[in-house]
Design a protein around this motif. Structure first.
Motif, PDB file in Angstrom:
ATOM      1  N   GLY A  18       0.781  -1.218   0.000  1.00  0.00           N
ATOM      2  CA  GLY A  18       0.000   0.000   0.000  1.00  0.00           C
ATOM      3  C   GLY A  18       0.814   1.270   0.000  1.00  0.00           C
ATOM      4  N   HIS A 385      -6.859   3.171  -1.520  1.00  0.00           N
ATOM      5  CA  HIS A 385      -5.925   2.762  -0.475  1.00  0.00           C
ATOM      6  C   HIS A 385      -6.059   3.603   0.791  1.00  0.00           C
ATOM      7  N   ASP A 386      -6.243   4.898   0.591  1.00  0.00           N
ATOM      8  CA  ASP A 386      -6.223   5.796   1.750  1.00  0.00           C
ATOM      9  C   ASP A 386      -7.584   5.966   2.420  1.00  0.00           C
ATOM     10  N   LEU A 389     -10.686   1.531   1.326  1.00  0.00           N
ATOM     11  CA  LEU A 389     -10.373   0.249   1.964  1.00  0.00           C
ATOM     12  C   LEU A 389     -10.322   0.341   3.490  1.00  0.00           C
ATOM     13  N   PRO A 390      -9.652   1.337   4.076  1.00  0.00           N
ATOM     14  CA  PRO A 390      -9.678   1.424   5.547  1.00  0.00           C
ATOM     15  C   PRO A 390     -11.096   1.586   6.092  1.00  0.00           C
ATOM     16  N   GLY A 391     -11.917   2.405   5.433  1.00  0.00           N
ATOM     17  CA  GLY A 391     -13.290   2.588   5.904  1.00  0.00           C
ATOM     18  C   GLY A 391     -14.103   1.322   5.781  1.00  0.00           C
ATOM     19  N   GLN A 393     -12.967  -1.770   5.694  1.00  0.00           N
ATOM     20  CA  GLN A 393     -12.469  -2.754   6.657  1.00  0.00           C
ATOM     21  C   GLN A 393     -12.953  -2.433   8.070  1.00  0.00           C
ATOM     22  N   ASN A 394     -12.917  -1.167   8.428  1.00  0.00           N
ATOM     23  CA  ASN A 394     -13.374  -0.768   9.755  1.00  0.00           C
ATOM     24  C   ASN A 394     -14.864  -1.059   9.933  1.00  0.00           C
ATOM     25  N   GLU A 397     -15.313  -4.853  10.400  1.00  0.00           N
ATOM     26  CA  GLU A 397     -14.917  -5.329  11.732  1.00  0.00           C
ATOM     27  C   GLU A 397     -15.938  -4.919  12.790  1.00  0.00           C
ATOM     28  N   ARG A 424     -11.771  -4.689  -2.039  1.00  0.00           N
ATOM     29  CA  ARG A 424     -10.452  -5.321  -2.185  1.00  0.00           C
ATOM     30  C   ARG A 424     -10.237  -5.781  -3.624  1.00  0.00           C
ATOM     31  N   TYR A 427      -9.600  -2.784  -5.731  1.00  0.00           N
ATOM     32  CA  TYR A 427      -8.239  -2.291  -5.537  1.00  0.00           C
ATOM     33  C   TYR A 427      -7.240  -3.103  -6.366  1.00  0.00           C
TER      34      TYR A 427
END
Length: 468
Positions: A18, A385-386, A389-391, A393-394, A397, A424, A427
């Protein structure tokens, strides 16, 4: 050890996923690994790259094992039938060039007159004559020049085909990398769906969730299994497509080794567009114009008549006397002054000039389209990436833990899970698309983007020093 050797060694070093950094993209590595520094030494570089290594022999590859881009390129450059056909064409032009420089053969003739006449007053004689055609107006050098330019034209066509096949191989390599990554993502998806289904079953058995959720979880598991199978089939097709480039009907390797998350600094548009002239297709069109100009000169030379000189001896059979004979003949250019062939040559020269302009326009149009697409792909990767994906994934979870605690419904958990894995996949596709666009750009400029970026930085530094 040269810097290029260091680059080839460092390519295998693990990179932090990343991260955006300046590094060789797939097609840049293709150039590096084949030793290509410029189009002028392109043939020598590829000839060196085609030499078998310990890992890749001329007969093929081992039944099992992983392939790097270096090995793939060696296999393709050694065994691709298209390149072999172009090499044969270059060899054929050697014969054309040789034949163009040869002189005309002399002719030997025998003439006998009145040898069966019974009249003693008629002299009987036989003439032995050697004739030689002498070309005037520089026809032979002009012919040699046309043949030489024809061979150089074939060389450029070969270079263009090599560049195309390298780019096609790099793109096929990226396809396999992309499909390998997608299979990995789908496999992770299936695993998490199985875990989620087990959680759902426990909650249903404990009376904390309705039985319908167990049915939905089984449907989700079946869907994930189907998607995984489709990804595996796509991977199999991509592996076969790659193997066909070196003539293997069935792929005999396990995996390809490479990194999709490898980025290169993108130079400015004006810096790159200047390098389109280095594309072998452009050089081929320029060489075609030069050959057509040489053909015009050849047809102009053919307007000048050639002379035929002959010399020999004449033997008088009745008196046994011998005398020398000489002669010369030259055509009179009254009707045929080669005007038709010269007109044809001039029109074909005009056609070659139009084709050169068309090639330059087509390459520039394609470059503009792919350059803008490359910038868009880079921005897409950064956003995914920024932020995305983080959002995703969060959210996955949180909903996953919340479902286990009874705070979220099964559908909310399933939706968050699918959104995360779809992003994913998106990406991975964006990374592969970026690499393919880099391949295309580097094919158009016939050089690695890293070289152009270095040149641009050097010019900017020089400009700053001059202003100071």
């Amino acid at each position: 050890m040269t810097s290029l050797s260091i680059i080839m060694m460092e390519y295998q070093v693990e990179r932090r996923p990343g991260s955006f950094h300046q590094g060789g993209a797939i097609f840049f590595l293709a150039f590096v690994l084949t030793g290509m520094m410029s189009i002028q030494n392109y043939g020598v570089a590829l000839a060196n790259a085609a030499a078998p290594t310990a890992d890749v022999q001329a007969g093929g590859i081992s039944e099992k094992g992983d392939l790097t881009l270096r090995q793939v390129l060696q296999l393709v450059l050694q065994n691709n039938p298209e390149l072999s056909a172009f090499s044969r064409e270059i060899a054929a032009h050697e014969g054309t060039k040789l034949q163009a420089g040869l002189f005309n053969n002399p002719e030997f003739s025998i003439e006998a007159e009145d040898i069966n006449s019974s009249n003693s007053a008629i002299q009987k004689f036989a003439t032995f004559r050697i004739s030689q055609l002498i070309e005037l107006g520089g026809k032979r050098p002009a012919r040699v020049n046309v043949a030489t330019l024809g061979q150089e034209l074939a060389d450029q066509a070969h270079a263009a085909k090599r560049l195309e096949i390298i780019a096609r191989t790099a793109s096929a390599f990226v396809d396999v990398l992309e499909n390998q990554a997608q299979v990995s993502v789908m496999d992770d998806t299936l695993h998490l769906v199985q875990v989620a289904m087990e959680t759902v079953v426990k909650r249903v058995e404990a009376g904390k969730a309705p039985p319908m959720e167990a049915i939905r979880s089984k449907v989700a598991l079946s869907t994930a299994s189907i998607e995984l199978e489709q990804a595996r089939r796509s991977l199999s097709a991509a592996r076969t497509k790659l193997a066909l480039l070196w003539g293997e009907a069935e792929p005999r390797f396990d995996r390809v080794l490479g990194e999709l998350e490898s980025f290169v600094e993108i130079p400015e548009f004006d810096q790159l567009v200047k390098r389109l002239e280095e594309n072998p297709v452009v050089r081929q069109s320029l060489k075609n114009v030069a050959q057509r100009e040489a053909m015009v000169e050849l047809e102009k030379a053919r307007k000048i008549p050639d002379i035929t000189v002959d010399a020999g001896i004449r033997r008088y059979l009745g008196t046994d006397d011998t005398t020398a004979v000489v002669g010369m003949s030259i055509p009179i250019p009254i009707f045929n002054r080669n005007q038709g062939n010269e007109l044809e040559a001039r029109q074909r020269l005009n056609k070659a000039m139009d084709e050169r302009m068309s090639v330059e326009l087509q390459l520039r149009t394609e470059f503009v389209r792919n350059y803008e697409s490359l910038l868009a792909a880079r921005n897409e990767i950064r956003v995914l990436h920024d932020a995305v994906l983080p959002g995703a994934q969060n959210a996955f979870e949180i909903t996953n833990r919340g479902y286990q605690l009874g705070k979220f419904s099964f559908l909310e958990m399933l939706d968050a899970q699918r959104t995360f894995f779809q992003n994913r996949i998106l990406y991975v596709r964006a990374l592969a698309n970026y690499q393919r666009l880099v391949n295309t750009i580097e094919q158009l400029i016939a050089a690695p983007l890293a070289d152009s970026a270095t040149d641009s930085t050097r010019l900017n530094n020089q400009g700053k020093e001059h202003n100071q």
